[in-house]
Design a protein around this motif. Sequence first.
Motif, PDB file in Angstrom:
ATOM      1  N   VAL A   1       0.837  -1.207   0.000  1.00  0.00           N
ATOM      2  CA  VAL A   1       0.000   0.000   0.000  1.00  0.00           C
ATOM      3  C   VAL A   1       0.873   1.259   0.000  1.00  0.00           C
ATOM      4  O   VAL A   1       0.599   2.226  -0.734  1.00  0.00           O
ATOM      5  CB  VAL A   1      -0.949  -0.009   1.210  1.00  0.00           C
ATOM      6  CG1 VAL A   1      -1.658   1.337   1.353  1.00  0.00           C
ATOM      7  CG2 VAL A   1      -1.980  -1.124   1.072  1.00  0.00           C
ATOM      8  N   LEU A   2       1.936   1.249   0.792  1.00  0.00           N
ATOM      9  CA  LEU A   2       2.816   2.421   0.836  1.00  0.00           C
ATOM     10  C   LEU A   2       3.600   2.579  -0.468  1.00  0.00           C
ATOM     11  O   LEU A   2       3.843   3.702  -0.916  1.00  0.00           O
ATOM     12  CB  LEU A   2       3.772   2.313   2.025  1.00  0.00           C
ATOM     13  CG  LEU A   2       3.095   2.433   3.391  1.00  0.00           C
ATOM     14  CD1 LEU A   2       4.117   2.269   4.514  1.00  0.00           C
ATOM     15  CD2 LEU A   2       2.380   3.766   3.523  1.00  0.00           C
ATOM     16  N   LEU A   3       3.974   1.470  -1.080  1.00  0.00           N
ATOM     17  CA  LEU A   3       4.597   1.556  -2.408  1.00  0.00           C
ATOM     18  C   LEU A   3       3.625   2.153  -3.414  1.00  0.00           C
ATOM     19  O   LEU A   3       4.005   2.937  -4.295  1.00  0.00           O
ATOM     20  CB  LEU A   3       5.051   0.175  -2.869  1.00  0.00           C
ATOM     21  CG  LEU A   3       6.236  -0.446  -2.138  1.00  0.00           C
ATOM     22  CD1 LEU A   3       6.537  -1.824  -2.715  1.00  0.00           C
ATOM     23  CD2 LEU A   3       7.467   0.448  -2.225  1.00  0.00           C
ATOM     24  N   SER A   4       2.362   1.774  -3.282  1.00  0.00           N
ATOM     25  CA  SER A   4       1.341   2.326  -4.169  1.00  0.00           C
ATOM     26  C   SER A   4       1.186   3.830  -3.946  1.00  0.00           C
ATOM     27  O   SER A   4       0.975   4.595  -4.896  1.00  0.00           O
ATOM     28  CB  SER A   4       0.005   1.608  -3.931  1.00  0.00           C
ATOM     29  OG  SER A   4      -0.960   1.965  -4.895  1.00  0.00           O
ATOM     30  N   ALA A   5       1.322   4.273  -2.690  1.00  0.00           N
ATOM     31  CA  ALA A   5       1.260   5.707  -2.399  1.00  0.00           C
ATOM     32  C   ALA A   5       2.437   6.448  -3.037  1.00  0.00           C
ATOM     33  O   ALA A   5       2.280   7.548  -3.583  1.00  0.00           O
ATOM     34  CB  ALA A   5       1.248   5.936  -0.888  1.00  0.00           C
ATOM     35  N   ALA A   6       3.620   5.852  -2.975  1.00  0.00           N
ATOM     36  CA  ALA A   6       4.783   6.463  -3.626  1.00  0.00           C
ATOM     37  C   ALA A   6       4.599   6.508  -5.137  1.00  0.00           C
ATOM     38  O   ALA A   6       4.975   7.488  -5.795  1.00  0.00           O
ATOM     39  CB  ALA A   6       6.049   5.691  -3.260  1.00  0.00           C
ATOM     40  N   ALA A   7       3.998   5.439  -5.688  1.00  0.00           N
ATOM     41  CA  ALA A   7       3.701   5.424  -7.123  1.00  0.00           C
ATOM     42  C   ALA A   7       2.706   6.516  -7.480  1.00  0.00           C
ATOM     43  O   ALA A   7       2.771   7.114  -8.557  1.00  0.00           O
ATOM     44  CB  ALA A   7       3.156   4.053  -7.532  1.00  0.00           C
ATOM     45  N   PHE A   8       1.765   6.786  -6.567  1.00  0.00           N
ATOM     46  CA  PHE A   8       0.808   7.876  -6.745  1.00  0.00           C
ATOM     47  C   PHE A   8       1.541   9.201  -6.977  1.00  0.00           C
ATOM     48  O   PHE A   8       1.250   9.938  -7.926  1.00  0.00           O
ATOM     49  CB  PHE A   8      -0.086   7.965  -5.507  1.00  0.00           C
ATOM     50  CG  PHE A   8      -0.925   9.216  -5.418  1.00  0.00           C
ATOM     51  CD1 PHE A   8      -2.212   9.231  -5.924  1.00  0.00           C
ATOM     52  CD2 PHE A   8      -0.422  10.364  -4.819  1.00  0.00           C
ATOM     53  CE1 PHE A   8      -2.985  10.386  -5.831  1.00  0.00           C
ATOM     54  CE2 PHE A   8      -1.186  11.516  -4.724  1.00  0.00           C
ATOM     55  CZ  PHE A   8      -2.475  11.527  -5.239  1.00  0.00           C
TER      56      PHE A   8
ATOM     57  N   TYR B   1       5.248  14.121  -1.362  1.00  0.00           N
ATOM     58  CA  TYR B   1       6.397  13.213  -1.328  1.00  0.00           C
ATOM     59  C   TYR B   1       6.980  13.085   0.080  1.00  0.00           C
ATOM     60  O   TYR B   1       7.334  11.986   0.519  1.00  0.00           O
ATOM     61  CB  TYR B   1       7.495  13.728  -2.268  1.00  0.00           C
ATOM     62  CG  TYR B   1       7.394  13.276  -3.700  1.00  0.00           C
ATOM     63  CD1 TYR B   1       7.516  11.937  -4.053  1.00  0.00           C
ATOM     64  CD2 TYR B   1       7.230  14.201  -4.728  1.00  0.00           C
ATOM     65  CE1 TYR B   1       7.466  11.524  -5.374  1.00  0.00           C
ATOM     66  CE2 TYR B   1       7.178  13.806  -6.049  1.00  0.00           C
ATOM     67  CZ  TYR B   1       7.298  12.464  -6.375  1.00  0.00           C
ATOM     68  OH  TYR B   1       7.249  12.074  -7.686  1.00  0.00           O
ATOM     69  N   LEU B   2       7.116  14.195   0.764  1.00  0.00           N
ATOM     70  CA  LEU B   2       7.758  14.157   2.079  1.00  0.00           C
ATOM     71  C   LEU B   2       6.913  13.407   3.102  1.00  0.00           C
ATOM     72  O   LEU B   2       7.454  12.698   3.960  1.00  0.00           O
ATOM     73  CB  LEU B   2       8.052  15.582   2.548  1.00  0.00           C
ATOM     74  CG  LEU B   2       9.079  16.346   1.689  1.00  0.00           C
ATOM     75  CD1 LEU B   2       9.293  17.744   2.236  1.00  0.00           C
ATOM     76  CD2 LEU B   2      10.407  15.590   1.597  1.00  0.00           C
ATOM     77  N   VAL B   3       5.600  13.527   3.024  1.00  0.00           N
ATOM     78  CA  VAL B   3       4.729  12.762   3.916  1.00  0.00           C
ATOM     79  C   VAL B   3       4.887  11.263   3.657  1.00  0.00           C
ATOM     80  O   VAL B   3       5.011  10.449   4.588  1.00  0.00           O
ATOM     81  CB  VAL B   3       3.264  13.197   3.739  1.00  0.00           C
ATOM     82  CG1 VAL B   3       2.329  12.252   4.490  1.00  0.00           C
ATOM     83  CG2 VAL B   3       3.069  14.627   4.231  1.00  0.00           C
ATOM     84  N   ILE B   4       4.897  10.877   2.392  1.00  0.00           N
ATOM     85  CA  ILE B   4       5.033   9.463   2.034  1.00  0.00           C
ATOM     86  C   ILE B   4       6.402   8.935   2.459  1.00  0.00           C
ATOM     87  O   ILE B   4       6.530   7.789   2.915  1.00  0.00           O
ATOM     88  CB  ILE B   4       4.806   9.261   0.527  1.00  0.00           C
ATOM     89  CG1 ILE B   4       3.369   9.634   0.166  1.00  0.00           C
ATOM     90  CG2 ILE B   4       5.090   7.815   0.114  1.00  0.00           C
ATOM     91  CD1 ILE B   4       3.105   9.703  -1.327  1.00  0.00           C
ATOM     92  N   THR B   5       7.434   9.757   2.354  1.00  0.00           N
ATOM     93  CA  THR B   5       8.775   9.355   2.790  1.00  0.00           C
ATOM     94  C   THR B   5       8.771   8.945   4.253  1.00  0.00           C
ATOM     95  O   THR B   5       9.337   7.906   4.631  1.00  0.00           O
ATOM     96  CB  THR B   5       9.774  10.503   2.588  1.00  0.00           C
ATOM     97  OG1 THR B   5       9.875  10.824   1.207  1.00  0.00           O
ATOM     98  CG2 THR B   5      11.157  10.101   3.107  1.00  0.00           C
ATOM     99  N   ALA B   6       8.135   9.740   5.103  1.00  0.00           N
ATOM    100  CA  ALA B   6       8.086   9.428   6.536  1.00  0.00           C
ATOM    101  C   ALA B   6       7.425   8.076   6.788  1.00  0.00           C
ATOM    102  O   ALA B   6       7.898   7.272   7.606  1.00  0.00           O
ATOM    103  CB  ALA B   6       7.340  10.534   7.275  1.00  0.00           C
TER     104      ALA B   6
END
Length: 392
Positions: A11-18, A172-177
Amino acid sequence: MPETPSIRPIVLLSAAAFASAATLRVADPLLPQIAGEFVTTAGGASVIATAFAVSYGLCQIFVGALGDRFGKYTVIAVATFLSGLTAASGALASSLAMLGVMRLLSGATAGAIIPLAMAYLGDVVAYEQRQTVLARFLSGQILGVIFGQIFGGLFGDTLGWRGVFLVLGAIYLVITALLVLELRSPRVAQHRIRDGGALLARNLALLQIGRVRIIIATAFVEAFFFFGGFVYLGAYLRHEFVLSYLAVGTLLASFGIGGLIYASTVRPLVARLGERGLALAGGLTLAIAFGLAAAAPAPWSVAPLIAAIGAGFYMLHNTLQTNATQMAPTARGLAISLFAFCYFLGQAAGVAACGWAVDEFGYAPVFVIDGAMLLVTALAFRATLAKRPAAS
């Protein structure tokens, strides 16, 4: 055989792909505005799409090897952080040339995310379930396409295009965390290759495999003709129907809706049509939809056609991606990066070539020819699938 993977890391990888997909597609509805601000044509402004695609592709030379060496999930987290910085830097551009440079840097950092995520899924998901899982993972990418196109149009009409890049940087920065927190959990299973040999030698070894050559060549041609047409749909809608940027972005977001329809029905589609049937259905859908878009009588008639383009694209491209994850299982990060390298070089070449063609001959001939060539590409790829089993 890979074990059943944990859901949260995917799911988090999918968010980064987003975020990566939003960065790629956000400029589509803004091309006319950027062209107006910097006094150039739509073809001239397309340098911001070409620059992103070129650097996205070129960075694949390194990111696959880095993912194999240090862990794909770790490299994705680092790339997501850097993408936040490079995406936000686009807001500082004072000229088209500077904006092109900022997009070049942004493509280089965002380029690691989706290919390495696909490679990670190849490591942890069995081939028999991989096309379905990949399609569900790509829902994040598809939502990023929708977000990029709608909000690109929205900011074009309200805050201006610079606000787009600031919003993307924050996302991007939120997803990084979240990715960094997930890396500390036992749910992330990383496969590392400690001594893979010289990078050039490893790439040359991959190119000696016939199946690898077929898949990466297909990826180049698919990207050339698809994005050579799709990138200019926004400029076509603005020119032909004199729409607002928000309206253009909303219509282009129909592409993502078509992709989500595919993602939600992928399991029965794979069971009924198989890989060969999906490739053919995708090519036919793209040829018909691009051809009809060139003769659309009103803006409302374009929305279902763009949705059909989205569904057709993912039918063909998801099948191609699934095969790419199995090209070289022992060096999957490097193999997927080689695939993405050719795919985005094809995109850059297609956007540049079709930008010249649009300026010289208009939109309609470009759309018709691109659609026809995508059908030819799908038929050729389908023929190669007939020579091998659906799973390896």
